[in-house]
Design an enzyme around this catalytic site. Structure first.
Site, PDB file in Angstrom:
ATOM      1  N   SER A 134       3.582  11.777   4.314  1.00 49.68           N
ATOM      2  CA  SER A 134       4.741  12.017   3.457  1.00 49.68           C
ATOM      3  C   SER A 134       5.229  13.447   3.693  1.00 49.68           C
ATOM      4  O   SER A 134       4.459  14.308   4.123  1.00 49.68           O
ATOM      5  CB  SER A 134       4.339  11.871   1.986  1.00 49.68           C
ATOM      6  OG  SER A 134       5.392  12.261   1.128  1.00 49.68           O
ATOM      7  N   TYR A 147      -0.796  13.625  -5.865  1.00 53.54           N
ATOM      8  CA  TYR A 147      -0.207  12.857  -4.762  1.00 53.54           C
ATOM      9  C   TYR A 147      -0.106  13.727  -3.509  1.00 53.54           C
ATOM     10  O   TYR A 147      -0.493  13.311  -2.413  1.00 53.54           O
ATOM     11  CB  TYR A 147       1.166  12.336  -5.184  1.00 53.54           C
ATOM     12  CG  TYR A 147       1.867  11.502  -4.121  1.00 53.54           C
ATOM     13  CD1 TYR A 147       1.435  10.205  -3.829  1.00 53.54           C
ATOM     14  CD2 TYR A 147       2.956  12.008  -3.412  1.00 53.54           C
ATOM     15  CE1 TYR A 147       2.071   9.445  -2.861  1.00 53.54           C
ATOM     16  CE2 TYR A 147       3.599  11.251  -2.451  1.00 53.54           C
ATOM     17  CZ  TYR A 147       3.163   9.972  -2.172  1.00 53.54           C
ATOM     18  OH  TYR A 147       3.788   9.213  -1.204  1.00 53.54           O
TER      19      TYR A 147
HETATM   20  P1  NDP Z   1       5.606   0.495  -2.733  1.00 49.70           P
HETATM   21  O1  NDP Z   1       5.030   0.729  -4.081  1.00 49.70           O
HETATM   22  O2  NDP Z   1       6.833  -0.346  -2.628  1.00 49.70           O
HETATM   23  O3  NDP Z   1       4.503  -0.098  -1.753  1.00 49.70           O
HETATM   24  C1  NDP Z   1       3.154   0.246  -1.860  1.00 49.70           C
HETATM   25  C2  NDP Z   1       2.342  -0.825  -1.154  1.00 49.70           C
HETATM   26  O4  NDP Z   1       0.965  -0.446  -1.199  1.00 49.70           O
HETATM   27  C3  NDP Z   1       2.468  -2.183  -1.811  1.00 49.70           C
HETATM   28  O5  NDP Z   1       2.616  -3.161  -0.815  1.00 49.70           O
HETATM   29  C4  NDP Z   1       1.137  -2.361  -2.520  1.00 49.70           C
HETATM   30  O6  NDP Z   1       0.745  -3.730  -2.519  1.00 49.70           O
HETATM   31  C5  NDP Z   1       0.220  -1.575  -1.605  1.00 49.70           C
HETATM   32  N1  NDP Z   1      -1.009  -1.191  -2.270  1.00 49.70           N
HETATM   33  C6  NDP Z   1      -1.171  -0.355  -3.320  1.00 49.70           C
HETATM   34  N2  NDP Z   1      -2.466  -0.303  -3.681  1.00 49.70           N
HETATM   35  C7  NDP Z   1      -3.132  -1.142  -2.847  1.00 49.70           C
HETATM   36  C8  NDP Z   1      -4.485  -1.522  -2.714  1.00 49.70           C
HETATM   37  N3  NDP Z   1      -5.436  -1.027  -3.522  1.00 49.70           N
HETATM   38  N4  NDP Z   1      -4.821  -2.402  -1.746  1.00 49.70           N
HETATM   39  C9  NDP Z   1      -3.870  -2.909  -0.921  1.00 49.70           C
HETATM   40  N5  NDP Z   1      -2.576  -2.576  -0.991  1.00 49.70           N
HETATM   41  C10 NDP Z   1      -2.218  -1.712  -1.951  1.00 49.70           C
HETATM   42  O7  NDP Z   1       5.875   1.948  -2.141  1.00 49.70           O
HETATM   43  P2  NDP Z   1       6.313   2.466  -0.677  1.00 49.70           P
HETATM   44  O8  NDP Z   1       6.738   1.357   0.184  1.00 49.70           O
HETATM   45  O9  NDP Z   1       7.208   3.604  -0.919  1.00 49.70           O
HETATM   46  O10 NDP Z   1       4.929   3.084  -0.161  1.00 49.70           O
HETATM   47  C11 NDP Z   1       4.388   2.833   1.105  1.00 49.70           C
HETATM   48  C12 NDP Z   1       3.770   4.120   1.631  1.00 49.70           C
HETATM   49  O11 NDP Z   1       4.803   5.065   1.883  1.00 49.70           O
HETATM   50  C13 NDP Z   1       2.803   4.795   0.670  1.00 49.70           C
HETATM   51  O12 NDP Z   1       1.672   5.274   1.372  1.00 49.70           O
HETATM   52  C14 NDP Z   1       3.622   5.952   0.129  1.00 49.70           C
HETATM   53  O13 NDP Z   1       2.807   7.006  -0.316  1.00 49.70           O
HETATM   54  C15 NDP Z   1       4.430   6.302   1.361  1.00 49.70           C
HETATM   55  N6  NDP Z   1       5.620   7.115   1.113  1.00 49.70           N
HETATM   56  C16 NDP Z   1       6.654   6.647   0.345  1.00 49.70           C
HETATM   57  C17 NDP Z   1       7.752   7.447   0.075  1.00 49.70           C
HETATM   58  C18 NDP Z   1       8.868   7.010  -0.791  1.00 49.70           C
HETATM   59  O14 NDP Z   1       9.740   7.838  -1.134  1.00 49.70           O
HETATM   60  N7  NDP Z   1       8.953   5.752  -1.177  1.00 49.70           N
HETATM   61  C19 NDP Z   1       7.849   8.800   0.645  1.00 49.70           C
HETATM   62  C20 NDP Z   1       6.736   9.176   1.459  1.00 49.70           C
HETATM   63  C21 NDP Z   1       5.678   8.358   1.678  1.00 49.70           C
HETATM   64  P3  NDP Z   1       0.033  -4.513  -3.717  1.00 49.70           P
HETATM   65  O15 NDP Z   1       0.419  -3.836  -5.001  1.00 49.70           O
HETATM   66  O16 NDP Z   1       0.565  -5.903  -3.579  1.00 49.70           O
HETATM   67  O17 NDP Z   1      -1.425  -4.423  -3.413  1.00 49.70           O
END
Ligand code: NDP
Length: 241
Positions: A134, A147
């Protein structure tokens, strides 16, 4: 069967992970998609995709899913460690359980994935691991303390392992998105922190779409194996910090 190699994507049920799954599927890759919400991954309706309800903290379940996918599609050539949670707020008022969630999923979850695929990649001298870092893994932001700590860790872990396996023709890549509209703010941020994020996104004309990050992930992977895009920082043009 596709001649393209197996790609594993964690957190494929929403946001960046779901968009990345679509982008790789459109490009013809067989996929293993992992997350806890099975229905959301099934709704993507992608061909040549094995979908498993797996928590990235459950090493055994992750291993079983990877073994099953490898039986169908051959060795994992790319792991996209994307699953993550963001629960922003002030450390003095946040619930310590929320820190633990972020530390677990964002750091241990990433390490679990690496642990399961790296040895094989080193042994066969090929493969790519793409970790979702990030901009908050490069600089600090108000209300992002824990975070940021987890994402700085992702950047450090990726670079450390990259150096260790570079000589084995294995690539470690960090993709560092800026603000992207996803469900990331819905994991329990304090209201002021959530509002600060949304207000700033609006002020700069909006956050990115997850598809822009998905394209960046695909681009970095599809560069020839001798090219390692070590880190890609992808932010909205108007985002200042
Ligand atoms: P979302 O919340 O839309 O997606 C997060 C994903 O992580 C979901 O598919 C969720 O699936 C999964 N997840 C969370 N916990 C678990 C777990 N214990 N086991 C398996 N899967 C898990 O957010 P984003 O798409 O934004 O996030 C994706 C990545 O991008 C993250 O690492 C985030 O930190 C990073 N990021 C995002 C930014 C933003 O502005 N959006 C900026 C910078 C980085 P489920 O709940 O079904 O398990």
């Amino acid at each position: 069967m596709s001649d393209k190699k197996l790609v594993v994507i964690t957190g494929a049920s929403s946001g960046i992970g779901a968009a990345t799954a679509k982008a790789f599927s459109d490009a013809g890759y067989p996929l293993l998609l992992l997350a806890r919400r099975l229905d959301r991954m099934q709704a993507l309706n992608l061909p040549n995709a094995i979908i498993k309800e797996v928590d990235v903290l459950d090493l055994d379940a992750m291993k079983a899913a990877i073994n099953e996918a490898q039986d169908s599609y051959g060795e994992v050539d790319c792991l996209v460690n994307n699953a993550g949670v963001m629960i922003n707020g002030k450390p003095q008022s946040q619930n310590p359980d929320d820190w633990q969630k972020m530390l677990d999923v964002n750091i241990r979850g990433v390490l679990n994935g690496i642990h399961l695929v790296l040895k094989n990649m080193v042994d066969r001298k090929g493969g790519t691991i793409i970790n979702m870092g990030s901009i908050a893994g490069i600089k600090t932001f108000a209300d992002h303390t824990v975070y940021c700590g987890t994402k700085f860790a992702v950047h450090a872990i990726t670079e450390n392992i990259r150096e260790e396996v570079a000589g084995h023709n294995v690539r470690l890549i960090t993709i560092a998105p800026g603000m992207v509209y996803t469900e990331l703010l819905d994991h329990g941020c304090e209201e002021e922190a959530r509002k600060g994020w949304m207000d700033y996104a609006e002020q700069i004309g909006g956050a990115l779409k997850p598809e822009s990050i998905a394209k960046s992930v695909l681009f970095s992977y599809e560069m020839p194996q001798e090219v390692c895009v070590r880190e890609m920082v992808v932010c909205p043009t108007g985002q200042e910090p």
